[in-house]
Design a protein around this motif. Sequence first.
Motif, PDB file in Angstrom:
ATOM      1  N   ARG A   1       0.857  -1.189   0.000  1.00 51.33           N
ATOM      2  CA  ARG A   1       0.000   0.000   0.000  1.00 51.33           C
ATOM      3  C   ARG A   1       0.893   1.238   0.000  1.00 51.33           C
ATOM      4  NH1 ARG A   1      -5.275  -1.015   0.742  1.00 51.33           N
ATOM      5  NH2 ARG A   1      -5.865  -3.117   1.445  1.00 51.33           N
ATOM      6  N   THR A   2       1.318   1.663  -1.176  1.00 53.93           N
ATOM      7  CA  THR A   2       2.216   2.810  -1.320  1.00 53.93           C
ATOM      8  C   THR A   2       1.471   3.959  -1.975  1.00 53.93           C
ATOM      9  OG1 THR A   2       3.000   1.939  -3.452  1.00 53.93           O
ATOM     10  CG2 THR A   2       4.208   1.281  -1.475  1.00 53.93           C
ATOM     11  N   GLU A   3       2.190   4.756  -2.776  1.00 53.42           N
ATOM     12  CA  GLU A   3       1.575   5.895  -3.425  1.00 53.42           C
ATOM     13  C   GLU A   3       0.412   5.451  -4.317  1.00 53.42           C
ATOM     14  OE1 GLU A   3       4.669   5.296  -3.220  1.00 53.42           O
ATOM     15  OE2 GLU A   3       5.648   6.998  -2.224  1.00 53.42           O
ATOM     16  N   ARG A   4      -0.546   6.344  -4.430  1.00 54.85           N
ATOM     17  CA  ARG A   4      -1.763   6.021  -5.162  1.00 54.85           C
ATOM     18  C   ARG A   4      -1.466   5.727  -6.638  1.00 54.85           C
ATOM     19  NH1 ARG A   4      -7.206   6.512  -4.967  1.00 54.85           N
ATOM     20  NH2 ARG A   4      -8.279   7.093  -6.876  1.00 54.85           N
ATOM     21  N   TRP A   5      -0.525   6.489  -7.225  1.00 53.90           N
ATOM     22  CA  TRP A   5      -0.270   6.278  -8.654  1.00 53.90           C
ATOM     23  C   TRP A   5       0.405   4.941  -8.904  1.00 53.90           C
ATOM     24  CZ3 TRP A   5       4.573   5.542 -10.655  1.00 53.90           C
ATOM     25  CH2 TRP A   5       5.664   5.864  -9.826  1.00 53.90           C
ATOM     26  N   VAL A   6       1.208   4.451  -7.938  1.00 51.54           N
ATOM     27  CA  VAL A   6       1.840   3.134  -8.088  1.00 51.54           C
ATOM     28  C   VAL A   6       0.780   2.030  -8.029  1.00 51.54           C
ATOM     29  CG1 VAL A   6       3.510   1.515  -7.116  1.00 51.54           C
ATOM     30  CG2 VAL A   6       4.009   3.968  -7.148  1.00 51.54           C
ATOM     31  N   MET A   7      -0.120   2.127  -7.055  1.00 55.71           N
ATOM     32  CA  MET A   7      -1.188   1.139  -6.942  1.00 55.71           C
ATOM     33  C   MET A   7      -2.101   1.194  -8.160  1.00 55.71           C
ATOM     34  SD  MET A   7      -0.578  -0.481  -4.207  1.00 55.71           S
ATOM     35  CE  MET A   7      -2.115  -1.393  -4.248  1.00 55.71           C
ATOM     36  N   LEU A   8      -2.355   2.402  -8.658  1.00 53.97           N
ATOM     37  CA  LEU A   8      -3.205   2.529  -9.842  1.00 53.97           C
ATOM     38  C   LEU A   8      -2.560   1.872 -11.050  1.00 53.97           C
ATOM     39  CD1 LEU A   8      -5.903   3.811 -10.720  1.00 53.97           C
ATOM     40  CD2 LEU A   8      -4.604   5.821 -11.443  1.00 53.97           C
TER      41      LEU A   8
ATOM     42  N   ILE B   1      -0.387  -0.678 -10.970  1.00 54.84           N
ATOM     43  CA  ILE B   1      -0.349  -2.130 -10.792  1.00 54.84           C
ATOM     44  C   ILE B   1      -1.723  -2.744 -10.983  1.00 54.84           C
ATOM     45  CG2 ILE B   1       0.126  -3.990  -9.152  1.00 54.84           C
ATOM     46  CD1 ILE B   1       2.272  -2.243  -7.922  1.00 54.84           C
ATOM     47  N   THR B   2      -2.756  -2.093 -10.456  1.00 51.80           N
ATOM     48  CA  THR B   2      -4.091  -2.687 -10.467  1.00 51.80           C
ATOM     49  C   THR B   2      -4.914  -2.337 -11.700  1.00 51.80           C
ATOM     50  OG1 THR B   2      -4.951  -0.833  -9.175  1.00 51.80           O
ATOM     51  CG2 THR B   2      -4.186  -2.771  -7.954  1.00 51.80           C
ATOM     52  N   VAL B   3      -4.528  -1.279 -12.421  1.00 51.91           N
ATOM     53  CA  VAL B   3      -5.293  -0.880 -13.604  1.00 51.91           C
ATOM     54  C   VAL B   3      -4.412  -0.838 -14.848  1.00 51.91           C
ATOM     55  CG1 VAL B   3      -6.723   0.909 -14.650  1.00 51.91           C
ATOM     56  CG2 VAL B   3      -6.916   0.443 -12.199  1.00 51.91           C
ATOM     57  N   GLY B   4      -3.282  -0.138 -14.753  1.00 51.87           N
ATOM     58  CA  GLY B   4      -2.441   0.039 -15.934  1.00 51.87           C
ATOM     59  C   GLY B   4      -1.892  -1.258 -16.476  1.00 51.87           C
TER      60      GLY B   4
END
Length: 340
Positions: free
Chosen positions: A149-156, A158-161
């Motif tokens: 659970r790190t920065e929002r753009w990293v999670m975005l 991994i989970t979407v891009g």
Amino acid sequence: MTDIYVKGGPIPPRRRRAQLNWLLTVLPAFPLVLLVLRLWYLSRQDLPTMLLLVQYISPLGMISALFITLIWTVPAAILVLRALGGILLVSEPDNAGRSLLAVTALRMPDWVVMLATMMAAFTWQLRLLPTLGMLIVSILGVTASLRFRTERWVMLWITVGVPVLTGALVLIFVWPGIVTALRAGETTTALMLGVPPLLGPLLTGPVPRWSARLVTHWPAVAAALVAPLAIGVIFLRAPVLPNSAIEVGPADGASHVVRGQLISVDDTSTTMLQGDGAVLFIPNDQVRSKTLCPEPVRPPDSVVAVRGWRVEESALSWIAPTHRDNAVDPRCLGRPLNPS
């Protein structure tokens, strides 16, 4: 210190041990039951014939046939359990500790998932590889949600891009096969190639809480109930004895050909199992010649190919050398080698 602590409390140790004991009891017994049923099926439900087969058939040969026939099921079970359990963990964390599916996914090592992914990439048919890509991006997404659970753009990313990019690349690769399948009227093949890349981005995070167990737990239960039946049906048709043709007759007379499955050859006779379950003991002094007969080549289930790769072929069967006889031995067709 033996409890598994997640939100919602641990699974009671006694209940968990009881479940694992049952699982460890059933798993080793299942292959043994398959092997016995295969001999029972091969003997046409005749007990003396089955006892004869048990005496001569090598256990290693039967285990090899079981392994080659069902090798694709091992990564399927691992990846599906990991994906469904991960989705349940991120969707319903308060009650995940009470689900054996979620605990199994939580305890599954990453190297096991990696080995299962590589095995699936080599042993699954091409039409199942888009499903493999969907499972991989789903496992990556839920793992990132659970651990990183790190920065929002990293999670975005991994989970979407990553799922969207992976799905686009898969669709570009299989698009000629989808077009061919639709033109040939093979709707199922087209769906298997085109739908999983679209579903990947939807399976990388939590689902609505009210539907978490409905879309994870119960599909896993249904698969666990259906899988042994499907595996049994597949293995019961797997060959465990070599198909042979033996030319039989006196040295100075006419000969005929006996076709069947070779059981054994000893000092006095050759034992054959015919297609109707009858066992023949042929004296060795009457055997004039014998040959191995290849398995009948099944017609292709699908006419679809993706960039030269047939959808019913795995990567392993596509790249591995194969033995193909251009000429058919007349003995395999029931005719003597040198008819007089």
